[in-house]
Design a protein around this motif. Structure first.
Motif, PDB file in Angstrom:
ATOM      1  N   MET A 154       0.856  -1.201  -0.049  1.00  0.00           N
ATOM      2  CA  MET A 154      -0.055  -0.010   0.009  1.00  0.00           C
ATOM      3  C   MET A 154       0.724   1.266   0.051  1.00  0.00           C
ATOM      4  O   MET A 154       2.001   1.473   0.587  1.00  0.00           O
ATOM      5  N   ILE A 155       0.319   2.159  -0.636  1.00  0.00           N
ATOM      6  CA  ILE A 155       1.098   3.479  -0.562  1.00  0.00           C
ATOM      7  C   ILE A 155       0.438   4.489   0.349  1.00  0.00           C
ATOM      8  O   ILE A 155      -0.887   4.826   0.362  1.00  0.00           O
ATOM      9  N   SER A 156       1.149   4.872   1.276  1.00  0.00           N
ATOM     10  CA  SER A 156       0.582   5.825   2.241  1.00  0.00           C
ATOM     11  C   SER A 156       0.209   7.348   1.787  1.00  0.00           C
ATOM     12  O   SER A 156       0.565   7.583   0.710  1.00  0.00           O
ATOM     13  N   VAL A 206      11.149  -0.889  -4.168  1.00  0.00           N
ATOM     14  CA  VAL A 206       9.642  -1.061  -4.743  1.00  0.00           C
ATOM     15  C   VAL A 206       8.759  -0.901  -3.624  1.00  0.00           C
ATOM     16  O   VAL A 206       8.593  -1.752  -2.598  1.00  0.00           O
ATOM     17  N   THR A 207       7.810  -0.138  -3.796  1.00  0.00           N
ATOM     18  CA  THR A 207       6.676   0.010  -3.164  1.00  0.00           C
ATOM     19  C   THR A 207       5.498  -0.429  -4.031  1.00  0.00           C
ATOM     20  O   THR A 207       5.156   0.143  -5.131  1.00  0.00           O
ATOM     21  N   VAL A 208       4.763  -1.492  -3.316  1.00  0.00           N
ATOM     22  CA  VAL A 208       3.639  -2.077  -4.311  1.00  0.00           C
ATOM     23  C   VAL A 208       2.158  -1.316  -3.828  1.00  0.00           C
ATOM     24  O   VAL A 208       1.809  -1.003  -2.573  1.00  0.00           O
ATOM     25  N   GLY A 209       1.390  -0.798  -4.829  1.00  0.00           N
ATOM     26  CA  GLY A 209       0.335  -0.007  -4.393  1.00  0.00           C
ATOM     27  C   GLY A 209      -0.963  -0.530  -5.508  1.00  0.00           C
ATOM     28  O   GLY A 209      -0.560  -1.137  -6.532  1.00  0.00           O
ATOM     29  N   LEU A 210      -1.878  -0.058  -4.939  1.00  0.00           N
ATOM     30  CA  LEU A 210      -3.078  -0.356  -5.900  1.00  0.00           C
ATOM     31  C   LEU A 210      -3.217   0.557  -7.195  1.00  0.00           C
ATOM     32  O   LEU A 210      -2.575   1.723  -7.249  1.00  0.00           O
ATOM     33  N   SER A 211      -4.051   0.094  -8.200  1.00  0.00           N
ATOM     34  CA  SER A 211      -3.974   1.163  -9.472  1.00  0.00           C
ATOM     35  C   SER A 211      -4.545   2.447  -9.064  1.00  0.00           C
ATOM     36  O   SER A 211      -4.205   3.533  -9.373  1.00  0.00           O
ATOM     37  N   THR A 212      -5.501   2.481  -8.260  1.00  0.00           N
ATOM     38  CA  THR A 212      -6.030   3.696  -7.773  1.00  0.00           C
ATOM     39  C   THR A 212      -5.221   4.556  -7.003  1.00  0.00           C
ATOM     40  O   THR A 212      -5.080   5.688  -7.058  1.00  0.00           O
TER      41      THR A 212
END
Length: 250
Positions: free
Chosen positions: A1-3, A65-71
């Motif tokens: 998740m990206i904070s 690498v930070t894994v995040g959602l498309s949104t």
């Protein structure tokens, strides 16, 4: 998740003052990020969707690498369609080429549209132009839309920003300075030399008067049928591509 804090911090890089303060810039999309990772730029951070990382596990060995959602990536992106991956890289400080260097040189005078700038950089890369000299009022090299429009060519072409008049005054002592105008010598009849300097002017107003005064050869892209009502002028990036093909492909 990206904070939320990360999103806020990275979104600031959409603005020039924060890019300048941090010395960082954004690169978006698979093609551009792949080219970035293979270049000499320092990559500070990579953000990608889980699906993108699964297809490209090598990414985790290229940097944090930070894994995040498309949104979440959509909230950060400058693109109209959310990318699966974006990266943050450190800016480089280019060295201004010598005006008396014998290599072909492209000069941009007040190019204001980032899409045009990026397309011109990409075209210059195609014709093996390694350095572009820009007037200080040209759009910024590290503008995200410029970087996006280069499709990775920002890794292969350096840009320097400097007042053009003193630069060209020195150059014109030993080299031809070619400018594109509506009323010049037909480009198709112009015989280029290996060390020519080509100037492309502003999208609406062309080459500024003080720079035009230092042009030694004026060229124009002739219409096929000048008697027929048609477009008044060509897009700056299109005109640059046509002229570069004639001047620099020989």
């Amino acid at each position: 998740m990206i904070s939320k804090k990360q999103i806020s911090r990275i979104r600031k890089l959409h603005q020039k003052k924060f890019r300048d303060a941090e010395g960082l810039f954004l690169v978006e999309g698979c093609k551009s990020v792949e080219t970035l990772l293979a270049s000499g730029f320092e990559v500070v951070e990579i953000l990608a969707t889980e699906a993108c990382l699964a297809r490209n596990p090598i990414l985790s060995r290229k940097g944090p690498v930070t894994v995040g959602l498309s949104t979440e990536l959509e909230c950060i992106s400058c693109m109209s369609t959310s990318p699966e991956i974006l990266a943050i890289a450190r800016q480089k400080q280019p060295t201004l080429p010598s005006p008396t260097d014998r290599q072909p040189l492209l000069i941009l005078d007040h190019i204001s549209d980032p899409g045009n700038m990026g397309t011109i950089i990409r075209t210059a890369d195609w014709f093996d132009i390694r350095h572009i000299v820009c007037s200080p009022d040209c759009v910024e090299f590290y503008n995200p839309k410029t970087i996006q429009a280069t499709m990775g060519s920002f890794c292969f072409v350096e840009l320097s920003y400097t007042p053009l008049v003193p630069f060209l005054k020195e150059a014109a002592d030993t080299r031809r300075v070619i400018g594109t105008f509506m009323n010049g010598h037909p480009l198709s009849e112009f015989v280029p030399r290996h060390d020519d300097i080509l100037i492309i002017g502003n999208e609406s107003n062309g080459i500024t008067p003080e720079v035009a005064a230092l042009v030694t050869e004026r060229v124009t892209i002739s219409k096929v049928n000048p008697g027929r009502p048609s477009a008044e002028s060509l897009n700056a990036a299109v005109a640059a591509a046509i002229t570069m093909n004639h001047i620099f492909s020989r």
